[in-house]
Design a protein around this motif. Sequence first.
Motif, PDB file in Angstrom:
ATOM      1  N   LEU A 175       0.832  -1.213   0.000  1.00 35.33           N
ATOM      2  CA  LEU A 175       0.000   0.000   0.000  1.00 35.33           C
ATOM      3  C   LEU A 175       0.860   1.254   0.000  1.00 35.33           C
ATOM      4  O   LEU A 175       0.530   2.260  -0.626  1.00 35.33           O
ATOM      5  CB  LEU A 175      -0.938  -0.007   1.218  1.00 35.33           C
ATOM      6  CG  LEU A 175      -2.056  -1.072   1.163  1.00 35.33           C
ATOM      7  CD1 LEU A 175      -2.828  -1.106   2.477  1.00 35.33           C
ATOM      8  CD2 LEU A 175      -2.996  -0.806  -0.012  1.00 35.33           C
ATOM      9  N   LEU A 176       2.011   1.202   0.715  1.00 36.05           N
ATOM     10  CA  LEU A 176       2.929   2.338   0.726  1.00 36.05           C
ATOM     11  C   LEU A 176       3.442   2.626  -0.683  1.00 36.05           C
ATOM     12  O   LEU A 176       3.483   3.771  -1.131  1.00 36.05           O
ATOM     13  CB  LEU A 176       4.117   2.045   1.633  1.00 36.05           C
ATOM     14  CG  LEU A 176       3.978   2.417   3.105  1.00 36.05           C
ATOM     15  CD1 LEU A 176       5.241   2.024   3.861  1.00 36.05           C
ATOM     16  CD2 LEU A 176       3.726   3.922   3.241  1.00 36.05           C
ATOM     17  N   ILE A 177       3.827   1.543  -1.380  1.00 33.37           N
ATOM     18  CA  ILE A 177       4.400   1.717  -2.727  1.00 33.37           C
ATOM     19  C   ILE A 177       3.360   2.309  -3.670  1.00 33.37           C
ATOM     20  O   ILE A 177       3.646   3.212  -4.458  1.00 33.37           O
ATOM     21  CB  ILE A 177       4.902   0.364  -3.272  1.00 33.37           C
ATOM     22  CG1 ILE A 177       6.095  -0.128  -2.447  1.00 33.37           C
ATOM     23  CG2 ILE A 177       5.316   0.493  -4.753  1.00 33.37           C
ATOM     24  CD1 ILE A 177       6.555  -1.524  -2.819  1.00 33.37           C
ATOM     25  N   THR A 178       2.139   1.814  -3.575  1.00 36.74           N
ATOM     26  CA  THR A 178       1.128   2.198  -4.555  1.00 36.74           C
ATOM     27  C   THR A 178       0.254   3.351  -4.081  1.00 36.74           C
ATOM     28  O   THR A 178      -0.527   3.898  -4.864  1.00 36.74           O
ATOM     29  CB  THR A 178       0.199   1.010  -4.850  1.00 36.74           C
ATOM     30  OG1 THR A 178      -0.424   0.615  -3.617  1.00 36.74           O
ATOM     31  CG2 THR A 178       0.953  -0.165  -5.415  1.00 36.74           C
ATOM     32  N   GLY A 179       0.355   3.670  -2.797  1.00 36.37           N
ATOM     33  CA  GLY A 179      -0.551   4.670  -2.252  1.00 36.37           C
ATOM     34  C   GLY A 179      -1.992   4.180  -2.267  1.00 36.37           C
ATOM     35  O   GLY A 179      -2.940   4.963  -2.203  1.00 36.37           O
ATOM     36  N   GLY A 180      -2.177   2.878  -2.368  1.00 34.91           N
ATOM     37  CA  GLY A 180      -3.515   2.299  -2.348  1.00 34.91           C
ATOM     38  C   GLY A 180      -4.179   2.248  -3.708  1.00 34.91           C
ATOM     39  O   GLY A 180      -5.265   1.698  -3.856  1.00 34.91           O
ATOM     40  N   ASN A 181      -3.513   2.809  -4.723  1.00 36.35           N
ATOM     41  CA  ASN A 181      -4.100   2.764  -6.072  1.00 36.35           C
ATOM     42  C   ASN A 181      -3.420   1.682  -6.892  1.00 36.35           C
ATOM     43  O   ASN A 181      -2.217   1.492  -6.805  1.00 36.35           O
ATOM     44  CB  ASN A 181      -3.900   4.112  -6.773  1.00 36.35           C
ATOM     45  CG  ASN A 181      -4.451   5.248  -5.929  1.00 36.35           C
ATOM     46  OD1 ASN A 181      -5.574   5.166  -5.431  1.00 36.35           O
ATOM     47  ND2 ASN A 181      -3.637   6.276  -5.731  1.00 36.35           N
ATOM     48  N   ASP A 182      -4.214   1.017  -7.692  1.00 37.63           N
ATOM     49  CA  ASP A 182      -3.650  -0.045  -8.502  1.00 37.63           C
ATOM     50  C   ASP A 182      -2.761   0.505  -9.604  1.00 37.63           C
ATOM     51  O   ASP A 182      -2.995   1.585 -10.135  1.00 37.63           O
ATOM     52  CB  ASP A 182      -4.774  -0.893  -9.105  1.00 37.63           C
ATOM     53  CG  ASP A 182      -5.297  -1.893  -8.092  1.00 37.63           C
ATOM     54  OD1 ASP A 182      -4.449  -2.525  -7.434  1.00 37.63           O
ATOM     55  OD2 ASP A 182      -6.521  -2.007  -7.953  1.00 37.63           O
ATOM     56  N   ILE A 183      -1.727  -0.268  -9.926  1.00 41.94           N
ATOM     57  CA  ILE A 183      -0.829   0.109 -11.007  1.00 41.94           C
ATOM     58  C   ILE A 183      -1.377  -0.474 -12.297  1.00 41.94           C
ATOM     59  O   ILE A 183      -1.473  -1.695 -12.450  1.00 41.94           O
ATOM     60  CB  ILE A 183       0.592  -0.447 -10.755  1.00 41.94           C
ATOM     61  CG1 ILE A 183       1.119   0.057  -9.403  1.00 41.94           C
ATOM     62  CG2 ILE A 183       1.532  -0.051 -11.891  1.00 41.94           C
ATOM     63  CD1 ILE A 183       2.374  -0.632  -8.949  1.00 41.94           C
ATOM     64  N   GLY A 184      -1.751   0.391 -13.195  1.00 42.59           N
ATOM     65  CA  GLY A 184      -2.259  -0.076 -14.492  1.00 42.59           C
ATOM     66  C   GLY A 184      -1.261   0.239 -15.577  1.00 42.59           C
ATOM     67  O   GLY A 184      -0.083   0.483 -15.313  1.00 42.59           O
TER      68      GLY A 184
END
Lengths: 357, 261
Positions: A175-184
């Motif tokens: 979650l830290l890496i993505t900030g909670g948003n999925d990587i598309g």
Amino acid sequence: MKAIADERDPITPDDADDIRAIAEPPAVVRWLAAGGTWILVLDIIVVIFFTVLSTNHVFWSLQNFQALMLDGTETLLLALGIAMFLGAGGIDISVGSNLVLSAVLGAEVIVHVAGTQDARGGYPHLAWTLILGFVVCVVAGTVYGAINGVIIAYFRVNSLIATLGTAGIGTGIALLITGGNDIGGLPPAIQSDFGLFTVGPVPLPALVALVIALVLWAVLRTTRFGIRTLAIGSLRLAAERAGLRVPRHLFSLAILCGVLAGIAGFVDLAHFGSTTVNGHTNDALAAITAVVIGGTRLEGGKVSIPGAIWGTGLAVLLQGGLVVMGVAPFWQLIAVGIVLIVAVCLDRIRFQRRANA
Amino acid sequence: MADPAETAPSPGIAIAGKHLAKRFGHVRALIDASVTVRPGEVVALFGDNGAGKSTLLKILLGIHRPDAGTLVIDDREVRPHSISEVQGLGVDCVHQDLALAPDLSVVDSMYLGHEVVRKGLAGRLGVVARREMTARADAALRELSIKLPSLAVPVSDLSGGQRQALAVARAVMWSRTSVLMDEPTAALGARQSAIVCELMRTVASRGLGVLVVSHDIPRVLKVADRVTVLWRGRSALEEPAGNLTVPDVVAAMVGYQAEAS
């Protein structure tokens, strides 16, 4: 516990006939008696049930079965690792977080290395990028598993507690890496060339998982590693007295769980074309359920790989069936939880009956 | 009987501990204990609870290291650091709790830790040669006149006596110098005990040294060649079994002889 001595115990030649009476039952009987076989029967019943009830019998279609197989692939990969680890009396409930973290790291690398699309929608070094992404997923999963392994095998922390802890840490990092948003924005080829690619009627990822299942089945039945795994789970003291290096063995099994979670992470990317950071909270539950209802014993010493496949099938069929029926998919969670508890209760009863026999 | 260790002829020792001492904190488990087992003989180790039998056994097995005294295995003085080191010298033990994994088959139990792998690539992948293992395990069990229903059934299907026999067979299979047995008849009925005692003689007749720790004095006395009695951490008696009666042994166990002399 004191063994009750039978005065007429048959270990001398004169009552050899008496001994033959408890010889091993034939293979067919053993197969029917195995808990996993009944789950296969249940699978078939569920398929018939949903086929009959679904409008125009849409449940019975190649497309639907392909989708179900693809849905089950990740659970099966996780279930296989858990089944092997349970054989030695350990458990890994961090496989879901491992999957997410591996997928996130893999996706980050793919997105950064793939570069920008050229005029015709292609990427430079596409094949290498995807292979690199796969390697990153597997390596991440392996490292995750190795950390679990060190804590469990060498610090002798209960595996449930250890992986409960690392599950939280893994999810947190993802979650830290993505900030909670999925990587598309992954190259679409990851889907077309692997995730949604089919070999005959079978989706390629599902085929990969089934091949891994076959290999692990052979490992358990025919190799030294398999025998030792079950020995550790059956009675750790026996394994230690036989001179086995038990910690090293548990470490390998934790790594195996990690590797399979890493592969499942890549499958996840290939399936959806993006990460699904919030979609795997219940993966460990589903995988453990699949394994346990398939006849693998929670306390170790007994593993059924076919049972894990049938068990995974049951979870996926229930979910798919409920969707086709238009029932809220949340019911599937409840159903899986109920099935897990019922399966463990049945196992308890069987275990007690055997102990009383 | 000034010193039991000196009376034993030194050539041809399967396993021996000489003048062993061991303390755990304030507890002096062993003060001066000696026992010698020669190839082909059955030595019985008797002693009351707390006399130091278990400690002595654990020292012989490399589980504990003695504070003083020496260990001889196969005519060589050794200082083992682990149980596997002692196993490597050809010593194996039948523990009181047997420690057989209930879910493994008889064959796999016999070979656990010593699995035979196939030749070639399959072997390098760790694929076991189960047919060969089964044949060899079967032969080993027959040699000891042990009959089991099938070598493919799990250990959990065996009776107490059968498990005991399996544990003995396993230990015999992997030992080249001696077999130690800790209370091998404790959980068994009369008939099974008799069979296990016969097994001790069979094992010894194959040239292995057998050391039996037991409370079953009448039965074990009958099959033993020599007897060592421990009393409060010391060897109180070492005699050929033929010279002894059960009351003699009991007297030594409760310290009668030690106090009288």
